[in-house]
Motif scaffolding. Sequence first.
Motif, PDB file in Angstrom:
ATOM      1  N   LEU A  72       0.834  -1.205   0.000  1.00 48.92           N
ATOM      2  CA  LEU A  72       0.000   0.000   0.000  1.00 48.92           C
ATOM      3  C   LEU A  72       0.866   1.251   0.000  1.00 48.92           C
ATOM      4  O   LEU A  72       0.587   2.219  -0.721  1.00 48.92           O
ATOM      5  CB  LEU A  72      -0.925  -0.002   1.224  1.00 48.92           C
ATOM      6  N   SER A  73       1.932   1.228   0.799  1.00 45.10           N
ATOM      7  CA  SER A  73       2.844   2.363   0.834  1.00 45.10           C
ATOM      8  C   SER A  73       3.523   2.564  -0.518  1.00 45.10           C
ATOM      9  O   SER A  73       3.713   3.698  -0.969  1.00 45.10           O
ATOM     10  CB  SER A  73       3.901   2.150   1.925  1.00 45.10           C
ATOM     11  N   TYR A  74       3.861   1.466  -1.191  1.00 48.93           N
ATOM     12  CA  TYR A  74       4.474   1.550  -2.522  1.00 48.93           C
ATOM     13  C   TYR A  74       3.519   2.210  -3.508  1.00 48.93           C
ATOM     14  O   TYR A  74       3.916   3.081  -4.298  1.00 48.93           O
ATOM     15  CB  TYR A  74       4.858   0.152  -3.020  1.00 48.93           C
ATOM     16  N   ILE A  75       2.256   1.799  -3.458  1.00 48.02           N
ATOM     17  CA  ILE A  75       1.258   2.387  -4.363  1.00 48.02           C
ATOM     18  C   ILE A  75       1.148   3.886  -4.138  1.00 48.02           C
ATOM     19  O   ILE A  75       1.222   4.684  -5.078  1.00 48.02           O
ATOM     20  CB  ILE A  75      -0.117   1.719  -4.153  1.00 48.02           C
ATOM     21  N   TYR A  76       0.984   4.287  -2.885  1.00 47.79           N
ATOM     22  CA  TYR A  76       0.783   5.699  -2.577  1.00 47.79           C
ATOM     23  C   TYR A  76       2.032   6.529  -2.882  1.00 47.79           C
ATOM     24  O   TYR A  76       1.935   7.634  -3.422  1.00 47.79           O
ATOM     25  CB  TYR A  76       0.402   5.877  -1.108  1.00 47.79           C
ATOM     26  N   SER A  77       3.188   5.992  -2.509  1.00 48.18           N
ATOM     27  CA  SER A  77       4.427   6.764  -2.684  1.00 48.18           C
ATOM     28  C   SER A  77       4.788   6.952  -4.148  1.00 48.18           C
ATOM     29  O   SER A  77       5.496   7.899  -4.507  1.00 48.18           O
ATOM     30  CB  SER A  77       5.595   6.101  -1.943  1.00 48.18           C
ATOM     31  N   ASN A  78       4.300   6.065  -4.999  1.00 45.55           N
ATOM     32  CA  ASN A  78       4.604   6.185  -6.420  1.00 45.55           C
ATOM     33  C   ASN A  78       3.438   6.756  -7.231  1.00 45.55           C
ATOM     34  O   ASN A  78       3.629   7.686  -8.018  1.00 45.55           O
ATOM     35  CB  ASN A  78       5.017   4.827  -6.988  1.00 45.55           C
ATOM     36  N   LYS A  79       2.252   6.226  -7.025  1.00 45.06           N
ATOM     37  CA  LYS A  79       1.109   6.697  -7.809  1.00 45.06           C
ATOM     38  C   LYS A  79       0.783   8.154  -7.526  1.00 45.06           C
ATOM     39  O   LYS A  79       0.439   8.916  -8.434  1.00 45.06           O
ATOM     40  CB  LYS A  79      -0.115   5.826  -7.518  1.00 45.06           C
ATOM     41  N   THR A  80       0.879   8.560  -6.275  1.00 43.60           N
ATOM     42  CA  THR A  80       0.510   9.931  -5.898  1.00 43.60           C
ATOM     43  C   THR A  80       1.719  10.814  -5.617  1.00 43.60           C
ATOM     44  O   THR A  80       1.845  11.905  -6.149  1.00 43.60           O
ATOM     45  CB  THR A  80      -0.411   9.912  -4.661  1.00 43.60           C
ATOM     46  N   ALA A  81       2.621  10.344  -4.764  1.00 42.14           N
ATOM     47  CA  ALA A  81       3.709  11.209  -4.299  1.00 42.14           C
ATOM     48  C   ALA A  81       4.754  11.494  -5.368  1.00 42.14           C
ATOM     49  O   ALA A  81       5.399  12.545  -5.341  1.00 42.14           O
ATOM     50  CB  ALA A  81       4.382  10.586  -3.073  1.00 42.14           C
ATOM     51  N   ALA A  82       4.931  10.588  -6.324  1.00 45.19           N
ATOM     52  CA  ALA A  82       6.019  10.741  -7.297  1.00 45.19           C
ATOM     53  C   ALA A  82       5.930  12.050  -8.082  1.00 45.19           C
ATOM     54  O   ALA A  82       6.943  12.721  -8.301  1.00 45.19           O
ATOM     55  CB  ALA A  82       6.046   9.554  -8.254  1.00 45.19           C
ATOM     56  N   LEU A  83       4.728  12.436  -8.510  1.00 49.34           N
ATOM     57  CA  LEU A  83       4.612  13.678  -9.284  1.00 49.34           C
ATOM     58  C   LEU A  83       4.798  14.908  -8.417  1.00 49.34           C
ATOM     59  O   LEU A  83       5.239  15.959  -8.900  1.00 49.34           O
ATOM     60  CB  LEU A  83       3.266  13.742 -10.006  1.00 49.34           C
ATOM     61  N   LEU A  84       4.471  14.802  -7.120  1.00 46.02           N
ATOM     62  CA  LEU A  84       4.725  15.926  -6.213  1.00 46.02           C
ATOM     63  C   LEU A  84       6.227  16.049  -5.949  1.00 46.02           C
ATOM     64  O   LEU A  84       6.765  17.161  -5.874  1.00 46.02           O
ATOM     65  CB  LEU A  84       3.970  15.720  -4.903  1.00 46.02           C
ATOM     66  N   GLU A  85       6.910  14.912  -5.830  1.00 45.47           N
ATOM     67  CA  GLU A  85       8.371  14.932  -5.714  1.00 45.47           C
ATOM     68  C   GLU A  85       8.979  15.533  -6.972  1.00 45.47           C
ATOM     69  O   GLU A  85       9.936  16.311  -6.923  1.00 45.47           O
ATOM     70  CB  GLU A  85       8.901  13.516  -5.502  1.00 45.47           C
ATOM     71  N   CYS A  86       8.406  15.172  -8.118  1.00 49.81           N
ATOM     72  CA  CYS A  86       8.863  15.717  -9.398  1.00 49.81           C
ATOM     73  C   CYS A  86       8.772  17.240  -9.385  1.00 49.81           C
ATOM     74  O   CYS A  86       9.717  17.940  -9.766  1.00 49.81           O
ATOM     75  CB  CYS A  86       8.007  15.138 -10.518  1.00 49.81           C
ATOM     76  N   ALA A  87       7.638  17.750  -8.904  1.00 56.13           N
ATOM     77  CA  ALA A  87       7.412  19.203  -8.885  1.00 56.13           C
ATOM     78  C   ALA A  87       8.429  19.917  -8.012  1.00 56.13           C
ATOM     79  O   ALA A  87       9.064  20.892  -8.449  1.00 56.13           O
ATOM     80  CB  ALA A  87       5.997  19.488  -8.391  1.00 56.13           C
ATOM     81  N   MET A  88       8.592  19.454  -6.790  1.00 57.49           N
ATOM     82  CA  MET A  88       9.451  20.174  -5.847  1.00 57.49           C
ATOM     83  C   MET A  88      10.932  19.989  -6.151  1.00 57.49           C
ATOM     84  O   MET A  88      11.724  20.908  -5.945  1.00 57.49           O
ATOM     85  CB  MET A  88       9.125  19.754  -4.418  1.00 57.49           C
ATOM     86  N   THR A  89      11.326  18.815  -6.651  1.00 55.64           N
ATOM     87  CA  THR A  89      12.746  18.619  -6.964  1.00 55.64           C
ATOM     88  C   THR A  89      13.145  19.360  -8.240  1.00 55.64           C
ATOM     89  O   THR A  89      14.272  19.853  -8.342  1.00 55.64           O
ATOM     90  CB  THR A  89      13.104  17.124  -7.085  1.00 55.64           C
ATOM     91  N   ILE A  90      12.241  19.473  -9.201  1.00 57.24           N
ATOM     92  CA  ILE A  90      12.542  20.293 -10.380  1.00 57.24           C
ATOM     93  C   ILE A  90      12.638  21.758  -9.967  1.00 57.24           C
ATOM     94  O   ILE A  90      13.566  22.475 -10.364  1.00 57.24           O
ATOM     95  CB  ILE A  90      11.481  20.107 -11.482  1.00 57.24           C
ATOM     96  N   GLY A  91      11.683  22.223  -9.154  1.00 57.55           N
ATOM     97  CA  GLY A  91      11.745  23.599  -8.668  1.00 57.55           C
ATOM     98  C   GLY A  91      13.027  23.871  -7.914  1.00 57.55           C
ATOM     99  O   GLY A  91      13.695  24.891  -8.122  1.00 57.55           O
ATOM    100  N   GLY A  92      13.400  22.944  -7.028  1.00 56.36           N
ATOM    101  CA  GLY A  92      14.637  23.095  -6.266  1.00 56.36           C
ATOM    102  C   GLY A  92      15.867  23.038  -7.143  1.00 56.36           C
ATOM    103  O   GLY A  92      16.806  23.832  -6.981  1.00 56.36           O
ATOM    104  N   THR A  93      15.892  22.110  -8.093  1.00 52.79           N
ATOM    105  CA  THR A  93      17.044  21.965  -8.989  1.00 52.79           C
ATOM    106  C   THR A  93      17.255  23.217  -9.828  1.00 52.79           C
ATOM    107  O   THR A  93      18.386  23.701  -9.966  1.00 52.79           O
ATOM    108  CB  THR A  93      16.843  20.740  -9.907  1.00 52.79           C
ATOM    109  N   LEU A  94      16.187  23.754 -10.383  1.00 51.48           N
ATOM    110  CA  LEU A  94      16.308  24.984 -11.179  1.00 51.48           C
ATOM    111  C   LEU A  94      16.693  26.179 -10.319  1.00 51.48           C
ATOM    112  O   LEU A  94      17.216  27.180 -10.816  1.00 51.48           O
ATOM    113  CB  LEU A  94      15.005  25.271 -11.924  1.00 51.48           C
TER     114      LEU A  94
END
Length: 388
Positions: free
Chosen positions: A257-279
């Motif tokens: 269940l944690s795998y599903i949530y951390s990837n299906k939902t959290a992955a795109l939020l991680e994408c958003a904040m890490t791209i913002g931080g990287t730039l």
Amino acid sequence: MAEKKSTTKKESDKKTSTKTKSEKKTDNKKTSSTKTGAKKTSGKKTSSKKTDNNSMLDEIKSYIENTVIGMLPEPDGMSDPVRNAMVYAVKAGGKRVRPLLMYLTYKAFSAASNSQTASEQTAAPGSQAEGADNSGTAEKSASPHDKAVEYFMAALEMIHTYSLIHDDLPALDNDDLRRGNPTVHKAFGEDVAILAGDGLLNYAYETAAKSFISCPGDIDVEKAVFILASKPGLYGMLGGQTVDVVLTGKRPTAEQLSYIYSNKTAALLECAMTIGGTLAGVSGENLDKLQNAAYYIGMAFQVQDDILDVTGTVEELGKDVSQDKKNGKITFVTIYGIEKAKEYVKQASLLAIKLVDEAYATITPTPQTDEYISILKNLITQMISRKN
């Protein structure tokens, strides 16, 4: 891109808990009292600041909406049936939380380190100082990543929307409503909906690739493109969706269940904040903290979604309620109950804010970055609680 810290994410996944080694040393009361790092102010001043922040957030939202919509494909007369479905899906609404998270992270962590003057830093989103105009002195005064971040914001929203189109299909969640409107397969047919999802995914990378033109040879842009390509993929969102589909009707373990949530939902939020931080030039441990903050935001967001699927309304969710039960899906609420789910949301939210504060504490703040970080933390709280 910096790798995730196992002490702040992977260990907690195994126990479906939000505790980390650093957090165990700090009780909830202390975390709550120190999470903003702000001095106490009178009610009047606090109210005035909230009003100013809300006004600024509204301005940013308008800028992001114009950016996303402005980068959608134009009609060509031949591919319009799919193009129209793509545009319909993106224009259906949504709070644009992923581009918002990306932009606010970018501004909060980059404004202090670039060479802009205070007046340039506080220019309205979409103004010349934001790089919206590529002519004259405005281009020279803007950060080189101001235009690039626009491409990435639009691309990420396209990827998110494609995933929703496919999620809603009869073969998956079979939803009739999305964001209060008929889903794409209901409005355009299943065949066109499949192609519209494919179209948005492809067009997202076409859009992001334009950042190479605005920032040729830029290592941070190259890293951002890699993040955008990996987080929605097999070891990110798609992987989470896969396990979710395979386990429908079955009882997943806490780890699954944690795998599903951390990837299906959290992955795109991680994408958003890490791209913002990287730039913004963030790297190393601080980028880890931003990524892990986004992870906890995603986990809290998804568990809150589970709660609202049981207790909420169509107006709150923008889609049909009780869909998890209808589709035979086991959720956090199914396994742990409403009360434990609510406590999880509370603790994950606190930890997300704490990690953002820790990363922000390492930069030299300015009044402008303080504004952006305040709005960012308010957004995190609002998006998890579903408060407008």
